[in-house]
Design a protein around this motif. Structure first.
Motif, short mmCIF file in Angstrom:
data_model
loop_
_atom_site.label_atom_id
_atom_site.label_comp_id
_atom_site.label_asym_id
_atom_site.label_seq_id
_atom_site.Cartn_x
_atom_site.Cartn_y
_atom_site.Cartn_z
N ILE A 11 37.92 49.10 36.65
CA ILE A 11 38.35 49.00 35.26
C ILE A 11 39.43 50.02 34.94
O ILE A 11 39.91 50.09 33.81
N ASP A 82 41.57 40.95 35.78
CA ASP A 82 42.41 42.14 35.79
C ASP A 82 41.59 43.42 35.91
O ASP A 82 42.05 44.39 36.51
N ALA A 83 40.40 43.43 35.33
CA ALA A 83 39.56 44.63 35.38
C ALA A 83 38.12 44.26 35.08
O ALA A 83 37.86 43.49 34.16
#
Length: 268
Positions: A11, A82-83
């Protein structure tokens, strides 16, 4: 048929990825990601070279058939965002649901999440919390969503972007009244920060980075309001409270929306 893997990614700090996640990404035949440009930073960092194609909120339904075709060909596929974890306030749930209906075998490779990390940092002892995620854009949709949690005896957890942070906090204050607020930002990154404040005080900073907002449950039930809506408004206004704040307080005390109380206020 081959298998779909849901893989958790960092993250923030690229080192926050599991050995199993790296092993999986290196072994699959293709990787489905939210944004190919963003995911390439992680994959290049670990020298992982695989065919990539994007699956985001605008093409998630169409991606089901494409992924299914790859699986039918015997190709294992990894799905990343993406995270954090796919499906948790990120694309993935539509794909998972669609492929489950087709009988596809799906495995999860756990990873970091902002939700659990922020809760750990908060130090809140209450073991139960309610994850709401990102608030809808329109206030009427926000009202409809939050109305079911307004009386919840748990902390409420939200995600917020730097562009929405201040207006999200202002909205939550108007809807929930003043409560203790934890603002956690840039988790695992250099500027990681945990601020303990209140909804009334707000962020008091120039928003930067990605945020988790934890709104603690009300400490005690408010006493039943006395008098009509008009009388309650009149009393607050005479005491020096501005009209906007008076409307917020009366709406909260009576379980009404601000719009409902506003209509009464302008008719007075």
């Amino acid at each position: 048929m081959a298998k779909l893997y849901l893989v958790g990614t960092p993250i923030g700090n690229l080192s926050d990825i599991t050995l199993r996640a790296l092993e999986t990404l290196k072994c699959v035949d293709a990787i489905v990601c939210e944004d190919t440009r963003h995911s390439l930073k992680l994959l290049n960092y670990y020298d992982i070279k695989k065919p990539l194609f994007a699956c985001h909120k605008f093409n998630e339904k169409q991606s089901v058939d494409r992924i299914y075709s790859l699986l039918e060909e015997g190709k294992d596929v990894a799905l990343i965002t993406d995270a954090g974890m796919p499906c948790i306030s990120d694309p993935g749930a539509v794909v998972v649901n669609g492929l489950l209906e087709k009988g596809v075998e799906i495995s999860v490779i756990p990873g970091a999440t902002a939700l659990t990390s922020a809760m750990a940092l908060s130090g809140i002892c209450q073991p139960i919390f309610t994850f709401v995620g990102f608030l809808p854009v329109k206030n009427k949709d926000r009202d409809a969503l939050l109305s079911q949690f307004k009386g919840a005896k748990t902390s409420l957890v939200f995600y917020s972007s730097p562009y929405d942070l201040n207006k999200d906090i202002e909205y939550l204050y108007g809807f929930l009244g003043d409560r203790k607020l934890h603002i956690v930002r840039e988790i695992t990154k250099i500027h990681e920060e945990h601020i303990v404040t209140t909804l009334a005080e707000g962020a008091q900073e120039l928003p930067k980075g990605e945020y988790v907002l934890i709104v603690e449950c009300a400490e005690q039930e408010d006493s039943a309001p006395q008098g009509s809506i008009e009388e309650q408004l009149d009393e607050l206004l005479k005491s020096g409270v501005d009209k906007k704040s008076a409307i917020k307080q009366v709406a909260k005390a009576n379980g009404l929306t601000k719009d409902e109380v506003y209509k009464i206020a302008i008719s007075m």
